[in-house]
Motif scaffolding. Structure first.
Motif, short mmCIF file in Angstrom:
data_model
loop_
_atom_site.label_atom_id
_atom_site.label_comp_id
_atom_site.label_asym_id
_atom_site.label_seq_id
_atom_site.Cartn_x
_atom_site.Cartn_y
_atom_site.Cartn_z
N LEU B 19 0.83 -1.19 0.00
CA LEU B 19 0.00 0.00 0.00
C LEU B 19 0.87 1.25 0.00
O LEU B 19 1.92 1.28 0.67
N SER B 20 0.45 2.24 -0.74
CA SER B 20 1.08 3.56 -0.67
C SER B 20 0.02 4.62 -0.90
O SER B 20 -0.56 4.71 -1.97
N LEU B 21 -0.23 5.40 0.15
CA LEU B 21 -1.16 6.53 0.06
C LEU B 21 -0.35 7.81 0.21
O LEU B 21 0.52 7.89 1.07
N GLY B 52 8.36 17.30 11.15
CA GLY B 52 9.39 17.75 10.24
C GLY B 52 9.84 16.62 9.33
O GLY B 52 9.48 15.45 9.55
N ILE B 53 10.63 16.96 8.35
CA ILE B 53 11.12 15.96 7.39
C ILE B 53 11.83 14.84 8.14
O ILE B 53 12.71 15.11 8.97
N SER B 67 6.14 7.91 6.10
CA SER B 67 7.39 8.58 5.78
C SER B 67 7.09 10.00 5.34
O SER B 67 6.00 10.31 4.85
N ARG B 68 8.08 10.85 5.54
CA ARG B 68 7.95 12.25 5.13
C ARG B 68 9.22 12.61 4.36
O ARG B 68 10.16 13.16 4.93
N PRO B 69 9.25 12.31 3.09
CA PRO B 69 10.46 12.55 2.30
C PRO B 69 10.69 14.02 1.95
O PRO B 69 11.83 14.43 1.72
N GLN B 70 9.62 14.79 1.94
CA GLN B 70 9.72 16.22 1.66
C GLN B 70 8.88 16.99 2.67
O GLN B 70 8.01 16.41 3.35
N ASP B 71 9.11 18.28 2.74
CA ASP B 71 8.46 19.10 3.77
C ASP B 71 6.95 18.97 3.74
O ASP B 71 6.29 18.94 4.80
N ARG B 72 6.36 18.92 2.54
CA ARG B 72 4.91 18.95 2.43
C ARG B 72 4.33 17.66 1.87
O ARG B 72 3.25 17.66 1.29
N GLN B 73 5.06 16.57 2.04
CA GLN B 73 4.62 15.29 1.53
C GLN B 73 4.65 14.26 2.64
O GLN B 73 5.64 14.12 3.35
N PHE B 74 3.54 13.54 2.76
CA PHE B 74 3.42 12.54 3.82
C PHE B 74 2.86 11.28 3.19
O PHE B 74 1.83 11.33 2.51
#
Lengths: 113, 111
Positions: B19-21, B52-53, B67-74
């Protein structure tokens, strides 16, 4: 444990009437924030009203108002002049610290024409 | 103005599949990000939050990860889905202001 309890799973109200939704919470914190969110059939969560625990005055937003009783740890929502568009699931929530939000199980409100 | 996006809107997956959302926020910087699950007829269960990242806090031990690979991506992930993972997944964000703003959600059905 910090919890939020909404004891009314379902409620109904006639259009134009007033309804009150109950919410109690449990926390040992002295400063926190309280919220009511609305989730209509679209399932988009919408903030209805918020209350800071350090404020004694009850929050009001148009037809929506709260009765905040800090000592009793009670935070009820009053909807005046109910409208068909108020039909939704209503969630009570609070934020006892900096980041975490704790939600109740919701009250499904149906406004009848 | 700020907006929050989630995709996909609907997903049907077999048991044991990955799964990846994804959730992204526009119009703000360094938001706190949250994943919730709403089971049928239930309230919102906080799964993960991030301040935070690369910073992830897990609230409920289960077979999901975030995971949070970028500041505004979860991103919410799983290596092997279970039937009990079915539900409605909501992403939310906030800043120093105290209310959260929610995305439109993803309805996940595991068969």
């Amino acid at each position: 444990a910090q919890t939020v309890t909404q004891s009314q799973p379902e409620m109904s109200v006639q259009e134009a009437e007033t309804v009150t939704l109950s919410c109690t919470y449990d926390t040992s914190e002295s400063n926190y924030y309280l919220f009511w969110y609305k989730q209509p059939p679209s399932r988009q969560m919408i903030l209805v009203i918020r209350q800071e625990a350090y404020k004694q005055q009850n929050a009001t937003e148009n037809r929506f108002s709260v009765n905040f009783q800090k000592a009793a740890k009670s935070f009820s929502l009053k909807i005046s002049d109910s409208q068909l568009g108020d039909t939704a699931m209503y969630f009570c929530a609070f934020r006892p610290g900096t980041y975490k939000y704790i939600f109740g199980t919701g009250t499904r409100l149906k406004v009848l024409a | 103005s700020q907006t929050i996006h989630q995709w996909p809107a609907t997903l049907v997956q077999p048991v044991g599949s990955p799964l990846s959302l994804e959730c992204t926020v526009e119009g703000t910087s360094n938001p706190n990000l949250y994943w919730y699950r709403q089971a049928a007829g239930r309230g919102l269960q906080l799964l993960f939050y991030s301040v935070g990242i690369g910073q992830i806090s897990s609230e409920v031990p289960q077979n999901l990860s975030a995971s949070r690979p970028q500041d505004r991506q979860f991103i919410l992930s799983s290596k092997k889905l279970l039937l009990s993972d079915s539900g409605f997944y909501l992403c939310a964000w906030n800043l120093q202001d105290y209310e959260q703003f929610f995305g439109p959600g993803t309805r996940l059905t595991v068969l």
